[in-house]
Design an enzyme around this catalytic site. Structure first.
Site, mmCIF file in Angstrom:
data_model
loop_
_atom_site.group_PDB
_atom_site.id
_atom_site.type_symbol
_atom_site.label_atom_id
_atom_site.label_comp_id
_atom_site.label_asym_id
_atom_site.label_seq_id
_atom_site.Cartn_x
_atom_site.Cartn_y
_atom_site.Cartn_z
ATOM 1 N N GLU A 105 0.848 -1.212 0.000
ATOM 2 C CA GLU A 105 0.000 0.000 0.000
ATOM 3 C C GLU A 105 0.877 1.254 0.000
ATOM 4 O O GLU A 105 0.579 2.238 -0.684
ATOM 5 C CB GLU A 105 -0.935 -0.019 1.223
ATOM 6 C CG GLU A 105 -1.988 -1.118 1.105
ATOM 7 C CD GLU A 105 -2.834 -1.254 2.368
ATOM 8 O OE1 GLU A 105 -2.270 -1.539 3.447
ATOM 9 O OE2 GLU A 105 -4.054 -1.074 2.280
ATOM 10 N N GLU A 125 -3.626 -9.438 3.946
ATOM 11 C CA GLU A 125 -4.364 -9.096 5.170
ATOM 12 C C GLU A 125 -5.462 -10.105 5.490
ATOM 13 O O GLU A 125 -5.756 -10.369 6.656
ATOM 14 C CB GLU A 125 -4.985 -7.691 5.045
ATOM 15 C CG GLU A 125 -3.993 -6.548 5.188
ATOM 16 C CD GLU A 125 -3.289 -6.173 3.889
ATOM 17 O OE1 GLU A 125 -3.329 -6.968 2.934
ATOM 18 O OE2 GLU A 125 -2.690 -5.083 3.838
HETATM 19 C C1 3H9 Z 1 -1.409 -4.824 7.194
HETATM 20 O O1 3H9 Z 1 -0.449 -4.469 6.571
HETATM 21 C C2 3H9 Z 1 -2.636 -3.967 7.409
HETATM 22 C C3 3H9 Z 1 -2.733 -2.790 6.498
HETATM 23 O O2 3H9 Z 1 -3.362 -3.134 5.287
HETATM 24 C C4 3H9 Z 1 -3.579 -1.724 7.097
HETATM 25 C C5 3H9 Z 1 -3.028 -0.946 8.211
HETATM 26 C C6 3H9 Z 1 -3.869 0.233 8.616
HETATM 27 N N1 3H9 Z 1 4.430 -7.288 12.092
HETATM 28 O O3 3H9 Z 1 7.743 -14.892 9.202
HETATM 29 P P1 3H9 Z 1 9.127 -14.760 9.723
HETATM 30 C C7 3H9 Z 1 7.961 -10.997 12.689
HETATM 31 S S1 3H9 Z 1 -1.464 -6.339 7.946
HETATM 32 C C8 3H9 Z 1 5.092 -7.658 13.189
HETATM 33 O O4 3H9 Z 1 9.635 -15.833 10.624
HETATM 34 P P2 3H9 Z 1 10.162 -15.127 7.057
HETATM 35 C C9 3H9 Z 1 7.632 -12.459 12.932
HETATM 36 O O5 3H9 Z 1 6.697 -12.603 13.961
HETATM 37 C C10 3H9 Z 1 0.139 -7.044 7.650
HETATM 38 N N2 3H9 Z 1 5.993 -8.680 13.206
HETATM 39 O O6 3H9 Z 1 10.182 -14.534 8.542
HETATM 40 C C11 3H9 Z 1 9.000 -13.019 13.275
HETATM 41 O O7 3H9 Z 1 9.271 -12.714 14.633
HETATM 42 P P3 3H9 Z 1 10.114 -13.732 15.539
HETATM 43 C C12 3H9 Z 1 0.269 -7.574 6.285
HETATM 44 C C13 3H9 Z 1 6.206 -9.331 12.059
HETATM 45 O O8 3H9 Z 1 11.412 -14.659 6.431
HETATM 46 C C14 3H9 Z 1 9.950 -12.206 12.409
HETATM 47 O O9 3H9 Z 1 9.233 -11.023 12.056
HETATM 48 N N3 3H9 Z 1 1.522 -8.248 6.147
HETATM 49 C C15 3H9 Z 1 5.540 -8.982 10.885
HETATM 50 O O10 3H9 Z 1 9.853 -16.592 7.097
HETATM 51 C C16 3H9 Z 1 10.368 -12.916 11.135
HETATM 52 O O11 3H9 Z 1 9.200 -13.344 10.452
HETATM 53 C C17 3H9 Z 1 1.651 -9.566 6.380
HETATM 54 O O12 3H9 Z 1 0.704 -10.246 6.687
HETATM 55 C C18 3H9 Z 1 4.628 -7.911 10.922
HETATM 56 N N4 3H9 Z 1 3.964 -7.518 9.824
HETATM 57 O O13 3H9 Z 1 8.927 -14.433 6.347
HETATM 58 C C19 3H9 Z 1 3.039 -10.134 6.245
HETATM 59 N N5 3H9 Z 1 5.944 -9.826 9.894
HETATM 60 O O14 3H9 Z 1 11.429 -13.869 14.884
HETATM 61 C C20 3H9 Z 1 3.431 -10.896 7.491
HETATM 62 C C21 3H9 Z 1 6.845 -10.640 10.448
HETATM 63 O O15 3H9 Z 1 10.105 -13.074 16.866
HETATM 64 N N6 3H9 Z 1 4.752 -11.429 7.431
HETATM 65 N N7 3H9 Z 1 7.011 -10.366 11.742
HETATM 66 O O16 3H9 Z 1 9.325 -15.023 15.507
HETATM 67 C C22 3H9 Z 1 5.118 -12.477 6.650
HETATM 68 O O17 3H9 Z 1 4.342 -13.001 5.886
HETATM 69 C C23 3H9 Z 1 6.509 -13.018 6.800
HETATM 70 O O18 3H9 Z 1 7.025 -12.589 8.039
HETATM 71 C C24 3H9 Z 1 7.514 -12.586 5.679
HETATM 72 C C25 3H9 Z 1 8.943 -13.066 6.077
HETATM 73 C C26 3H9 Z 1 7.100 -13.249 4.366
HETATM 74 C C27 3H9 Z 1 7.540 -11.105 5.540
#
Ligand code: 3H9
Length: 700
Positions: A105, A125
């Site tokens: 976004e 999301e």
């Molecule tokens: C959004 O954006 C809403 C908006 O539209 C509107 C707003 C108004 N936040 O997965 P990993 C942490 S909703 C906080 O193991 P990978 C995760 O917990 C969001 N923490 O790595 C982990 O912590 P720990 C939309 C986050 O390389 C560490 O980072 N976005 C977030 O296997 C490493 O993560 C998503 O849904 C976060 N957003 O995968 C994407 N993301 O080491 C969510 C990660 O303590 N994220 N952490 O366990 C992912 O899909 C994967 O993390 C990603 C990397 C593919 C990025």
């Protein structure tokens, strides 16, 4: 300005760099930093274009999920994006890694986007029970059209950069260094006299859709979106995008986003996001524990389970030997595997070449000598302690030093199995769930002597074969089956009380389970359940336990495999069976079970869920599961519990443990102590007004 976002300039190009490890999530300091850096760019007379770029492994991967469910803090992301877009000088997002959610976004708030070919972009999301609430539902349809935008947002699946470029979401694929490529792109745009392209000023191209489009779209996702809250909210946002002025539609998006955010669905799905990451963290097994090398795997037993297990390793490119007792059984096992792959190829989900490659990695063996060089050996024969001990005795003789010896037992004592070897430290349970090549759960069972590097290696291997693993301790049925037994017990008891099997299954299905308890029993095989009961030496003293199932097995009704079990089957569709109702009636009379005509749907769910949750509380107290969220992961990945309920323990936390306890006491008063004595941990937490999640977090 915080360090997480910095401003620099080289000649006429400004660089706004985000550095917020691990994934550059849009926490408050990042939003503040972006706002301030873009203001600095606006005021910098020397700067003609700005590149938004990220340090570390990825572009911004979304909003900071830990902030959700708490009061929003200014500046709210849509405001930051709006201010960026309004600038009169051009801005370019330079994407690597994964630009997800709020990350994409933000990139869409820039006027142009470039990416390296390995990047992915998406709006996931929906997987968190949310919608893209920072104008994503309005901008993506303007970029790639309403149909493609809906597909991306309702599935949540990210798009590879090249595909996104073809669709129009990215303007340029950059070869080589991203910063250099983005700079060249910025200069190219300046040379062309490119103006800011503001998506908010564009209208959605509706030429490809007609007045039936949204109704048909809803139909097309009805099955995959069943029970979920967010998909329908996303569809409503896109309806607004095509029918309302931009500013009004953004207001609508915000209202619908807040509804999602406040929903128990989103709380449950966000809980699972963190649960799935926490479960691989084992308090006494450090993350840097050296791993054993696994180059070759053996599976003992080429039945449906063993074959499915072997496929997981072949799919991951790891050679695997299937050991059977005679050539006929081995051929049968290999044929089942080939048949499974064939079906996948026919569905277009695998190429014939990939199938040949996988089949080429699977070989057969008829004696133990043929598996002596394997690094991981998984026994997958049927559930019988004597047989398993005999096999592990043989493995002890032939397996190379350091090989991991695993049992796919679903209930039995790993310590007893390990004691039949001279190397109990190498023994661990690897409990797969049927069908083993499809279900994503793996219960790793830690014996009293299992070595830490065996645990660490098993966790690492489970990721390699795309399973989500939880580590559990030894007890009959471990976490999943031990909690599923009371659930099935209550299903049987309600049938004895006169509730039709099909009603129980419908109520469970409507609550969200992929299948009701009776359908699951038929799928597992009623004879298998009777065998489990016979091996369960410390089962509760309850003559009604699974009695209907035993009687059905006596009649040769073994479940789906004999086309008749609790239900009768025409194809795979269950049909109510008068035979089951007749057995229930006769057994109720024999055992003196009172008949009920007033059973509400609410009671059906309470008895199924709370019996299971009470067992979960015992499991937590005994230390069989490390944390309550591991139990939740178990039921979502292994038993078809819907993600929007978050798992049994999260569900209990969301209902309130005081309410759960009150209901359990009600059933105890009616049915007695045997099945309904509340777990001491549940009583303690309910009285203290605490949750299982809080208790787990405090335990560390
Ligand atoms: C959004 O954006 C809403 C908006 O539209 C509107 C707003 C108004 N936040 O997965 P990993 C942490 S909703 C906080 O193991 P990978 C995760 O917990 C969001 N923490 O790595 C982990 O912590 P720990 C939309 C986050 O390389 C560490 O980072 N976005 C977030 O296997 C490493 O993560 C998503 O849904 C976060 N957003 O995968 C994407 N993301 O080491 C969510 C990660 O303590 N994220 N952490 O366990 C992912 O899909 C994967 O993390 C990603 C990397 C593919 C990025």
């Amino acid at each position: 300005m915080g360090d997480v976002v910095s401003y620099s300039r080289e000649g006429e190009i400004a660089y706004i760099t985000v550095n917020n490890p691990p994934v550059n999530a849009l926490s408050l300091p990042v939003r503040q930093g972006l706002q301030q850096c873009f203001q600095q760019f606006a005021a910098d007379g020397e700067a003609k274009a700005a590149v938004l770029i990220c340090d570390g492994r990825t572009f911004i991967a979304g909003a900071d999920i830990t902030e959700f469910g708490k009061p929003p803090q200014d500046p709210w992301l849509p405001k930051v994006i709006h201010e960026m877009e309004a600038l009169d000088k051009i801005t370019i997002a330079a994407i690597h890694g994964t630009a997800l959610g709020g990350g994409l976004e933000t990139a869409m708030g820039c006027h142009y986007r470039c990416a390296v070919a390995s990047a992915q972009v998406g709006l996931p999301e929906v997987t968190l029970g949310l919608l893209p609430g920072a104008t994503g539902t309005q901008r993506l349809p303007r970029l790639i059209g309403p149909k493609a935008a809906l597909d991306a947002m309702v599935s949540g699946r990210p798009m590879p950069a090249k595909k996104a470029c073809e669709a129009g979401a990215i303007d340029k694929i950059v070869d080589g260094d991203l910063k250099a490529g983005a700079t060249a792109f910025a200069k190219e745009l300046l040379a062309q006299g490119a103006k800011p392209r503001r998506l908010s000023e564009e209208v959605v191209d509706t030429s490809g859709i007609d007045e039936h489009f949204f109704a048909e779209y809803r139909n097309s996702v009805a099955k995959s979106a069943r029970g979920f809250f967010a998909p329908e909210q996303i569809i409503k946002c896109v309806e607004a995008a095509v029918s309302m002025p931009y500013a009004d539609a953004v207001k609508r998006e915000n209202e619908l986003f807040m509804e999602c955010m406040m929903s128990p669905h989103s709380a449950a799905q966000r809980h699972l996001f963190f649960a799935e990451r926490a479960c691989s963290k084992i308090p006494d097994v450090p993350a840097d524990t050296p791993l054993r090398e696994i180059k070759k795997v053996a599976v003992i037993g080429g039945g449906t389970m063993g074959g499915g297990i072997a496929m997981n390793f072949a799919n991951a490119g790891i050679p695997v030997v299937l050991k059977e007792i005679n050539p006929e059984a081995l051929d049968r096992g290999l044929d089942i595997i080939r048949g499974n792959y064939d079906a996948t190829v026919k569905k277009g989900r695998m190429s014939p070449e990939a199938m040949d490659q996988c089949m080429g990695l699977i070989s057969g063996a008829l004696d133990y000598a043929g598996i002596g060089d394997c690094d991981l050996i998984i026994e997958a024969v049927f559930e019988n302690m004597a047989l398993k001990k005999e096999i592990f005795g043989e493995l002890d003789k032939v397996a190379k030093k350091g090989a991991i010896l695993a049992s796919n037992t679903s209930t039995l004592n790993i310590d007893e199995i390990a004691a039949s070897t001279s190397r109990p430290e190498d023994v661990i349970g690897w409990h797969f769930f049927a069908p083993a090549n499809v279900m994503t759960l793996l219960e790793l069972v830690r014996g009293a002597k299992t070595a830490k590097d065996v645990i660490a290696t098993s966790l690492a291997m489970s990721k390699k074969i795309r399973k989500t693993a939880i580590l559990v301790g030894v007890c009959f049925g471990f976490v999943g089956n031990r909690m599923f037994f009371p659930y099935q017990r209550e299903a049987g008891l309600m049938m004895l009380e006169g509730v039709p099997a099909e009603r129980i299954d419908k109520v469970a299905y409507d609550w969200g389970w992929a299948m009701g308890p009776n359908g699951v029993a038929d799928l597992s095989g009623l004879d298998v359940l009777v065998k489990v009961k016979n091996e369960w030496t410390e089962r509760p003293d309850d003559p009604t336990l699974w009695v209907i199932i035993e009687k059905l097995v006596e009649q040769g009704r073994l479940g789906q495999k004999t086309k008749a079990g609790i239900f009768t089957y025409s194809g795979r569709a269950p049909v109510p069976a008068p035979e089951t109702a007749a057995i229930a009636k006769a057994e109720a009379e024999r055992l003196g079970v009172a008949q009920r005509t007033d059973m509400s749907d609410e009671e059906i769910i309470e008895r199924l869920m709370y019996s299971m949750i009470n067992e979960g509380a015992l499991i937590l107290d005994e230390g069989i599961a490390i944390r309550s969220s591991d139990i939740d992961v178990c039921f979502v990945h292994g038993y078809g519990m819907p993600r929007y309920r978050g798992g049994p323990m999260q569900y209990a936390d969301s209902v309130g443990l005081d309410k759960v306890l009150a209901a359990i006491e009600k059933y105890r008063a009616r049915y007695g102590d045997t099945n309904w004595t509340p777990a001491p941990l549940l009583v303690k937490l309910a009285k203290a007004g605490k949750t299982f999640a809080e208790w787990s977090a405090a335990k560390g």
